[in-house]
Design a protein around this motif. Structure first.
Motif, PDB file in Angstrom:
ATOM      1  N   GLN A  37       0.811  -1.212   0.000  1.00  0.00           N
ATOM      2  CA  GLN A  37       0.000   0.000   0.000  1.00  0.00           C
ATOM      3  C   GLN A  37       0.850   1.269   0.000  1.00  0.00           C
ATOM      4  O   GLN A  37       0.508   2.263  -0.645  1.00  0.00           O
ATOM      5  N   LYS A  65      -8.112   0.845  -8.722  1.00  0.00           N
ATOM      6  CA  LYS A  65      -9.173   0.255  -7.901  1.00  0.00           C
ATOM      7  C   LYS A  65      -8.698   0.087  -6.460  1.00  0.00           C
ATOM      8  O   LYS A  65      -9.474   0.277  -5.513  1.00  0.00           O
ATOM      9  N   LYS A  66      -7.436  -0.262  -6.300  1.00  0.00           N
ATOM     10  CA  LYS A  66      -6.846  -0.410  -4.966  1.00  0.00           C
ATOM     11  C   LYS A  66      -6.876   0.927  -4.222  1.00  0.00           C
ATOM     12  O   LYS A  66      -6.996   0.989  -3.008  1.00  0.00           O
ATOM     13  N   LEU A  67      -6.794   2.012  -4.988  1.00  0.00           N
ATOM     14  CA  LEU A  67      -6.849   3.359  -4.424  1.00  0.00           C
ATOM     15  C   LEU A  67      -8.275   3.885  -4.352  1.00  0.00           C
ATOM     16  O   LEU A  67      -8.490   5.066  -4.080  1.00  0.00           O
ATOM     17  N   ASN A  68      -9.260   3.016  -4.619  1.00  0.00           N
ATOM     18  CA  ASN A  68     -10.682   3.377  -4.609  1.00  0.00           C
ATOM     19  C   ASN A  68     -11.025   4.436  -5.656  1.00  0.00           C
ATOM     20  O   ASN A  68     -11.895   5.273  -5.446  1.00  0.00           O
ATOM     21  N   HIS A  69     -10.297   4.401  -6.768  1.00  0.00           N
ATOM     22  CA  HIS A  69     -10.580   5.296  -7.884  1.00  0.00           C
ATOM     23  C   HIS A  69     -11.532   4.568  -8.818  1.00  0.00           C
ATOM     24  O   HIS A  69     -11.137   3.666  -9.556  1.00  0.00           O
ATOM     25  N   ARG A  70     -12.800   4.927  -8.781  1.00  0.00           N
ATOM     26  CA  ARG A  70     -13.823   4.189  -9.519  1.00  0.00           C
ATOM     27  C   ARG A  70     -13.937   4.584 -10.987  1.00  0.00           C
ATOM     28  O   ARG A  70     -14.361   3.803 -11.818  1.00  0.00           O
TER      29      ARG A  70
END
Length: 216
Positions: A37, A65-70
């Motif tokens: 991370q 996606k891991k960074l919650n960037h949709r």
């Protein structure tokens, strides 16, 4: 005239065919991601070998996606691509992933590309590049990646892709083209900060050793 039309047709069709094939590989393969991370927090310079280019687009989407960037169509990722004609195919392919192309290399348009990349890093972008591109030698490290890291004071992260089943091209970069229905491992290496007290050549050697480290 005919030669120009052939080249135009190649630029139009080749990226679409390649993207369709890589999409098939991605959808039919088992993926194993190894992502610390701390490596992907804040902006970074992503470095990856030229021979491991094929799955980098889907790899970066997974990082988002891991960074919650949709929203995978509107993000700030610039990829350095050669201004040579063969770079046009890569440019159009990367645009399908939503990447922004920065045209220039160590042999043509380098200064302009470096300034553009530094400005983007300053504004929170991530930048991706192949330190051994566009024409090698194999696993060499050009000065551009080192200069960019030192001037921007941004961390470098290595992106490595290791397919279990692949075709290996007889090209200078020994490119691995993954086969469908296989297993692919994706590695984000721990962050690397280069040392401004060392010479460019010393930092090049450090980056080369970093990218070639044992992945197991």
């Amino acid at each position: 005239m005919i030669k120009h039309l052939k080249k135009k047709l190649l630029f139009l069709l080749a990226p679409r065919v390649l993207y369709a094939f890589l999409w098939l590989v991605y959808k039919t393969s088992k993926h194993r991601f190894h992502i610390p991370q701390e490596s992907i927090q804040d902006s970074f310079i992503a470095t990856f070998w030229h021979g491991e280019i094929p799955m980098q687009g889907f790899f970066y989407h997974h990082i988002l996606k891991k960074l919650n960037h949709r929203d995978l169509k509107h993000f700030r990722y610039g990829v350095l691509i050669s201004e040579h004609s063969d770079g046009e195919i890569a440019t159009r392919l990367y645009e399908m992933y939503g990447f922004t192309s920065i045209r220039g290399s160590s042999t043509r348009g380098g200064a302009k590309a470096l300034i553009d990349a530094l400005n983007k890093l300053k504004n929170g972008w991530n930048i991706g590049l192949t330190p051994d591109g566009p024409k090698g030698p194999y696993h060499s490290v050009a000065k551009g990646a080192v200069i960019m890291a030192l001037k921007s004071q941004k961390k470098i992260i290595g992106l490595r892709v290791e397919p279990k089943k692949f075709w290996q091209l007889k090209s200078w970069d020994k490119m691995k083209l993954p086969k469908p229905f296989g297993v692919i491992d994706y590695y984000v290496l721990p962050p690397l900060w280069l040392d401004s007290n060392l010479s460019i050549e010393e930092n090049q050697a450090i980056l080369k050793t970093y990218l070639e480290q044992d992945l197991l």
